[in-house]
Design a protein around this motif. Structure first.
Motif, PDB file in Angstrom:
ATOM      1  N   THR A  75      33.683 -80.513 -52.769  1.00 16.10           N
ATOM      2  CA  THR A  75      33.536 -79.847 -54.065  1.00 16.10           C
ATOM      3  C   THR A  75      32.371 -78.854 -54.030  1.00 16.10           C
ATOM      4  OG1 THR A  75      32.244 -81.730 -54.804  1.00 16.10           O
ATOM      5  CG2 THR A  75      34.535 -81.655 -55.508  1.00 16.10           C
ATOM      6  N   ARG A  76      31.622 -78.806 -52.936  1.00 18.27           N
ATOM      7  CA  ARG A  76      30.573 -77.781 -52.817  1.00 18.27           C
ATOM      8  C   ARG A  76      31.199 -76.396 -52.696  1.00 18.27           C
ATOM      9  NH1 ARG A  76      28.563 -75.913 -48.259  1.00 18.27           N
ATOM     10  NH2 ARG A  76      26.430 -76.425 -48.807  1.00 18.27           N
ATOM     11  N   TYR A  77      32.483 -76.328 -52.312  1.00 25.49           N
ATOM     12  CA  TYR A  77      33.145 -75.028 -52.183  1.00 25.49           C
ATOM     13  C   TYR A  77      33.910 -74.649 -53.443  1.00 25.49           C
ATOM     14  CZ  TYR A  77      31.878 -75.437 -47.329  1.00 25.49           C
ATOM     15  OH  TYR A  77      31.156 -75.557 -46.183  1.00 25.49           O
ATOM     16  N   THR A  78      34.528 -75.621 -54.044  1.00 29.65           N
ATOM     17  CA  THR A  78      35.321 -75.378 -55.251  1.00 29.65           C
ATOM     18  C   THR A  78      35.438 -76.687 -56.012  1.00 29.65           C
ATOM     19  OG1 THR A  78      37.560 -75.031 -56.058  1.00 29.65           O
ATOM     20  CG2 THR A  78      37.341 -75.634 -53.753  1.00 29.65           C
ATOM     21  N   PRO A  79      35.479 -76.637 -57.318  1.00 29.06           N
ATOM     22  CA  PRO A  79      35.648 -77.907 -58.034  1.00 29.06           C
ATOM     23  C   PRO A  79      37.062 -78.470 -57.909  1.00 29.06           C
ATOM     24  CG  PRO A  79      35.577 -76.068 -59.559  1.00 29.06           C
ATOM     25  CD  PRO A  79      35.286 -75.499 -58.215  1.00 29.06           C
ATOM     26  N   TRP A  80      38.001 -77.607 -57.480  1.00 30.94           N
ATOM     27  CA  TRP A  80      39.409 -77.996 -57.502  1.00 30.94           C
ATOM     28  C   TRP A  80      39.815 -78.561 -56.131  1.00 30.94           C
ATOM     29  CZ3 TRP A  80      40.111 -78.157 -62.329  1.00 30.94           C
ATOM     30  CH2 TRP A  80      41.369 -78.266 -62.898  1.00 30.94           C
ATOM     31  N   VAL A  81      39.441 -79.799 -55.877  1.00 25.88           N
ATOM     32  CA  VAL A  81      39.673 -80.398 -54.562  1.00 25.88           C
ATOM     33  C   VAL A  81      40.516 -81.650 -54.735  1.00 25.88           C
ATOM     34  CG1 VAL A  81      38.570 -81.491 -52.586  1.00 25.88           C
ATOM     35  CG2 VAL A  81      37.475 -79.557 -53.700  1.00 25.88           C
ATOM     36  N   ALA A  82      41.493 -81.844 -53.850  1.00 23.73           N
ATOM     37  CA  ALA A  82      42.303 -83.056 -53.925  1.00 23.73           C
ATOM     38  C   ALA A  82      42.607 -83.548 -52.528  1.00 23.73           C
ATOM     39  CB  ALA A  82      43.606 -82.774 -54.666  1.00 23.73           C
ATOM     40  N   PRO A  83      42.666 -84.856 -52.340  1.00 25.90           N
ATOM     41  CA  PRO A  83      43.136 -85.368 -51.055  1.00 25.90           C
ATOM     42  C   PRO A  83      44.597 -84.965 -50.878  1.00 25.90           C
ATOM     43  CG  PRO A  83      42.217 -87.122 -52.422  1.00 25.90           C
ATOM     44  CD  PRO A  83      42.362 -85.920 -53.291  1.00 25.90           C
ATOM     45  N   ALA A  84      44.978 -84.450 -49.704  1.00 24.70           N
ATOM     46  CA  ALA A  84      46.344 -83.973 -49.488  1.00 24.70           C
ATOM     47  C   ALA A  84      47.248 -85.135 -49.147  1.00 24.70           C
ATOM     48  CB  ALA A  84      46.355 -82.956 -48.357  1.00 24.70           C
ATOM     49  N   THR A  85      48.362 -85.236 -49.866  1.00 15.82           N
ATOM     50  CA  THR A  85      49.296 -86.318 -49.596  1.00 15.82           C
ATOM     51  C   THR A  85      50.424 -85.779 -48.739  1.00 15.82           C
ATOM     52  OG1 THR A  85      48.736 -87.109 -51.772  1.00 15.82           O
ATOM     53  CG2 THR A  85      50.583 -88.160 -50.695  1.00 15.82           C
ATOM     54  N   GLY A  86      50.509 -86.253 -47.515  1.00 15.85           N
ATOM     55  CA  GLY A  86      51.578 -85.837 -46.615  1.00 15.85           C
ATOM     56  C   GLY A  86      52.701 -86.846 -46.655  1.00 15.85           C
ATOM     57  N   VAL A  87      53.424 -86.958 -45.564  1.00 18.01           N
ATOM     58  CA  VAL A  87      54.561 -87.881 -45.521  1.00 18.01           C
ATOM     59  C   VAL A  87      54.076 -89.320 -45.510  1.00 18.01           C
ATOM     60  CG1 VAL A  87      56.679 -88.434 -44.308  1.00 18.01           C
ATOM     61  CG2 VAL A  87      55.757 -86.118 -44.196  1.00 18.01           C
ATOM     62  N   ASN A  88      53.015 -89.591 -44.760  1.00 19.38           N
ATOM     63  CA  ASN A  88      52.539 -90.970 -44.642  1.00 19.38           C
ATOM     64  C   ASN A  88      51.198 -91.142 -45.358  1.00 19.38           C
ATOM     65  OD1 ASN A  88      54.709 -91.679 -42.901  1.00 19.38           O
ATOM     66  ND2 ASN A  88      53.631 -90.568 -41.281  1.00 19.38           N
ATOM     67  N   GLY A  89      51.175 -90.887 -46.620  1.00 20.15           N
ATOM     68  CA  GLY A  89      49.941 -91.099 -47.364  1.00 20.15           C
ATOM     69  C   GLY A  89      48.976 -89.929 -47.207  1.00 20.15           C
ATOM     70  N   ILE A  90      47.728 -90.226 -47.509  1.00 24.72           N
ATOM     71  CA  ILE A  90      46.719 -89.169 -47.524  1.00 24.72           C
ATOM     72  C   ILE A  90      46.369 -88.763 -46.099  1.00 24.72           C
ATOM     73  CG2 ILE A  90      44.321 -88.700 -48.131  1.00 24.72           C
ATOM     74  CD1 ILE A  90      44.749 -90.481 -50.559  1.00 24.72           C
ATOM     75  N   ASP A  91      46.512 -87.471 -45.798  1.00 29.08           N
ATOM     76  CA  ASP A  91      46.234 -87.046 -44.419  1.00 29.08           C
ATOM     77  C   ASP A  91      45.468 -85.734 -44.355  1.00 29.08           C
ATOM     78  OD1 ASP A  91      48.141 -85.372 -45.292  1.00 29.08           O
ATOM     79  OD2 ASP A  91      49.591 -85.740 -43.697  1.00 29.08           O
ATOM     80  N   GLY A  92      44.784 -85.365 -45.381  1.00 29.25           N
ATOM     81  CA  GLY A  92      44.011 -84.128 -45.334  1.00 29.25           C
ATOM     82  C   GLY A  92      43.394 -83.848 -46.678  1.00 29.25           C
ATOM     83  N   ILE A  93      42.857 -82.657 -46.811  1.00 33.79           N
ATOM     84  CA  ILE A  93      42.228 -82.276 -48.086  1.00 33.79           C
ATOM     85  C   ILE A  93      42.720 -80.890 -48.479  1.00 33.79           C
ATOM     86  CG2 ILE A  93      40.055 -81.857 -49.257  1.00 33.79           C
ATOM     87  CD1 ILE A  93      38.713 -83.543 -47.108  1.00 33.79           C
TER      88      ILE A  93
END
Lengths: 498, 291
Positions: A75-93
């Motif tokens: 969130t130091r870069y942007t307030p709009w941050v979410a964990p990325a949900t791929g095929v097998n659960g959370i795998d990125g941002i």
């Protein structure tokens, strides 16, 4: 291999996950990939290919937790941050950097900065700046490395990627592969209608999302600061009085926080930090969500007072942190216009809190009716902070005013078959029955397991209401039916009639 | 049984009363309160009649003073359930009357556990084992709604004293029932409780062991024993309405007396049981019924 310290990160290393009864690789390092291992392979096959393979168990929950933390950092870069949900659960941002990139110079510079910092954390990362979440996800994983792409370059860059880059479920991806649609470009070129009718909406939706034809918003993870106030003291506190003052100050600050959020504290945790690094923790609970600083301070002060003999103050405490681990939504409360005292007014629950925290909630109880004919089961006592008492009690005239915790055996001295005893001995004192009513037969609850296995209430009881010649009233019962359930029925004292 | 009628005060009582009146006058001048009994009956205090005028006439203020301490103890350990039963009826009487005067009958009965506020029933752990737990369905019969009762089971008598005092001072508490068997409740402790009750206004009813006859700050002390009940109309051998022998062995500013009492379920108050207890009247009634 479970010892993490013994792992050689430069040698082939894989993580495995148990799926459908077999262990498969869920991740492998560069060395392992160099040996020809791939994700999804069976562990046994992988070991055959690479005999010295190091295998560790994957921990998806811990990974997801770590990614969420990293998302919070991002969130130091942007307030709009979410964990990325791929095929097998959370795998990125995912970071939505719309309108934020110029703060770091440009998109390119933001990306460079992000990757540099992650590298400093020893985190290997790939990132892509594109117009859509789908394209970023695909290019960061299957593209040629971290890059910034404009709108036109995106479609070109996506076309040669395999269709698994579209975040498709295994089933859909497999189906597409079977008909020869291996790359995203292939998929984009075929007619849409037959594709949708054959493979469902998923493939087209993901394709459109990647190409920016369908919208996919970022749902930012909302970070709520914990309810916590901290106070460091100029000089260490050694006196209880001073600590009580500090507690009052902390609670007053907490009241403001609670009111801002519209929450009422249900549990409090005060951590006191001693000069030499030791900590002491005081925990109290409340019956109803409360924001009242004076009440909270009083609860903590009483707890402190109770613990004072166990508490080793030593050279004093130099800091204190007050946490609220559990809250309730604060119900809007009606301002009392009349002078009447209402039941369940704030003060009653504050009295309950103090008694509950002093004695333990198991000792501060309301009783609740339970649907059962077995007298000891018909009432359940429950800690008063669980909820308000139940109002649907049915009046049963023949019930005693008090019930013994366990029915006590009585010695019947003169017995009348099928009738109440003439005299009996209970707690070593003989009583002569002058009046009696009964029997009231209460059959065992056969649908319960204990009843079947000779447990509590496994036998029929015949209850008698009796009065001795002195006017003392008892509720006694005979357990077991003559001849059927017992040869010599036993008698018990169960309660005292009103 | 002998009901002590309104006897004229003896010479000794008169002298005492004179002294206390003089003291009261003094205390009025100095603004201090010299704890005499008759002062306890100041006009501002709510006194709740128990029912029969013969009983209330002996009580200071013509009833049970609401903001005060009252003690109930059994005559014999075996009478403990009877004493507890008397106590719960007393509580029910106080609650209903206090509730009635506070809300003038308009309070919605549902949704509010008891009209006169919450009952806090403090029964220490050791008594719980000995005499059991007050039983919800049965409490209704005693005139107390179990939904309006908060049960507290302290581990020790010291804890019990603490919680009794706190309960009296809590808002929304209609009546406090405390049971203390041991010697922890001495004159000082009972004084503290009485003063708390006096200041804040919830009546404190204490149940004590039969041998706790020492000095106390309580306004009244009742010694209770069970009495055989009169047979009900429908059966010769059945259980009639529960009957107590209540000895008023301490009444500051009142007169000591002894009564046979029953609970009148219709009027929700106590009533005298004496007329029927006389052996001669029952057969007479029976004869009258037969005729």
């Amino acid at each position: 291999m479970s010892n993490f310290n013994a792992v050689d990160f430069d040698a082939p290393l894989t993580l495995v996950i148990s799926t459908q009864g077999s262990f498969r690789l869920s991740a492998c390092n560069k060395a392992a990939a160099g040996e020809g291992l791939s994700i999804g392979q069976l562990v046994t096959d992988a070991r055959a290919l690479c005999p010295g393979l190091q295998v560790l168990e994957a921990t998806p929950e811990a990974d997801a937790r770590a990614l969420r933390q990293l998302a919070a950092w991002a969130t130091r870069y942007t307030p709009w941050v979410a964990p990325a949900t791929g095929v097998n659960g959370i795998d990125g941002i995912f970071l939505d950097i719309t309108g934020c990139a110029h703060l770091f110079g440009s998109e390119k510079e933001l990306l460079t900065d992000l990757l540099r910092r992650l590298k400093e954390f020893d985190i290997a990362a790939r990132a892509c700046v594109t117009g859509t979440l789908g394209a970023s996800w695909a290019l960061a994983r299957y593209g040629k490395g971290s890059s910034v792409l404009n709108r036109d370059a995106e479609a070109q860059a996506l076309a040669p990627l395999p269709i698994s880059a579209l975040r498709l479920s295994d089933q859909t991806a497999e189906g597409l592969l079977q008909v020869g649609l291996k790359r995203i470009g292939d998929l984009a070129a075929v007619a849409r209608a037959p594709l949708a009718s054959r493979f469902g909406p998923e493939a087209l939706m993901r394709l459109d999302q990647a190409l920016g034809k369908a919208s996919e918003p970022v749902m930012p993870q909302i970070l709520e600061a914990p309810l916590r106030v901290r106070n460091a003291f100029v000089d260490p506190l050694v006196q209880t009085d001073a600590m009580v003052l500090a507690i009052e100050k902390l609670c007053a600050e907490m009241e403001v926080l609670l009111l801002e959020r519209g929450r009422g504290a249900r549990a409090l945790k005060l951590t006191l930090f001693r000069v030499d690094g030791e900590t002491a923790t005081l925990e109290v609970g409340t019956a109803r969500g409360t924001t009242d600083a004076a009440h909270l301070a009083r609860l903590l002060a009483e707890r402190l007072d109770q613990l004072s003999s166990d508490l080793d103050i030593g050279f004093g405490y130099d800091a204190a942190i007050l946490d609220i681990p559990r809250t309730d939504a604060l119900a809007a409360s009606q301002v009392d216009l009349s002078a009447d005292q209402k039941p369940f007014s704030g003060d009653l629950s504050s009295f309950m809190d103090r008694a509950g925290n002093r004695f333990g909630w198991a000792r501060v109880q309301h009783v609740y009716p339970v649907q059962s004919h077995i007298p000891e089961r018909a009432v359940m006592a429950q800690a008063a902070h669980v909820g308000p008492p139940s109002l649907d009690w049915a009046e049963e005239a023949s019930r005693p005013a008090a019930l013994l915790p366990c029915a006590e055996p009585i010695e019947v001295l003169a017995e009348v078959p099928e009738g109440p005893p003439k005299t009996f001995r209970w707690r070593k004192v003989a009583y002569r029955v002058s009046r009696a009513e009964g029997p009231e037969r209460i059959a065992p609850e056969w649908w319960r397991a204990e009843s079947a296995s000779n447990g509590v209430g496994a036998r029929t009881r015949d209850y008698f209401r009796v009065e001795d010649d002195g006017g003392r009233r008892f509720w006694i019962y005979r357990e077991g039916l003559y001849g059927r359930e017992a040869t010599t029925p036993r008698w018990y004292m169960h309660g005292f009639l009103d | 049984m002998s009901v002590s009628a309104h006897k004229p005060p003896t010479a000794k009582e008169k002298r005492h009363n004179r002294i206390y009146r003089a003291r009261a006058a003094l205390s009025g001048l100095s603004g201090a309160v010299l704890g005499h009994p008759s002062q306890a009956v100041t006009p501002g205090r709510q006194s709740i009649p128990l029912g029969p005028p013969e009983v209330d006439g002996n009580l200071p203020g013509g009833g049970i003073i609401a903001n005060a301490l009252h003690e109930v103890l059994p005559n014999d350990p075996r009478d403990t359930p009877a004493a507890t039963s008397f106590l719960s009826h007393l509580a029910a009487r106080l609650l209903s009357e206090r509730g009635a005067s506070a809300h003038t009958g308009t309070a919605a009965q549902r949704g509010c556990p008891q009209r006169g506020g919450m009952t806090v029933w403090i029964r220490p752990q050791n008594l719980l084992r000995e005499w059991g737990m007050p039983y919800g369905p049965g409490l209704l019969g005693a005139g107390l709604n179990p939904a309006g009762v908060l049960f507290i089971h302290p581990r020790t008598d010291q804890d019990a004293l603490w919680v009794i005092e706190e309960a009296i001072q809590a808002k929304g508490v209609g009546v406090v029932i405390g049971e203390i068997e041991g010697r922890a409740l001495d004159l000082t402790a009972s004084r503290r409780i009485h003063l708390a009750a006096e200041k804040v206004g919830a009546p404190a009813l204490l149940a004590r062991a039969h041998n706790c006859l020492g000095s106390t700050a309580a306004l009244t002390r009742w010694q209770i024993s069970a009495r055989p009940s009169a047979p009900p109309n429908y059966s010769e051998s059945g259980l009639g309405i529960r009957r107590w022998k209540a000895d008023l062995t301490r009444a500051r500013g009142g007169r000591l007396a002894s009564f046979e009492l029953e609970w009148d379920h219709e009027a929700h108050c106590f009533s005298l049981a004496t007329p029927l207890a006389h052996g001669q009247i029952a057969p007479l009634l029976k004869a009258a019924n037969a005729a």
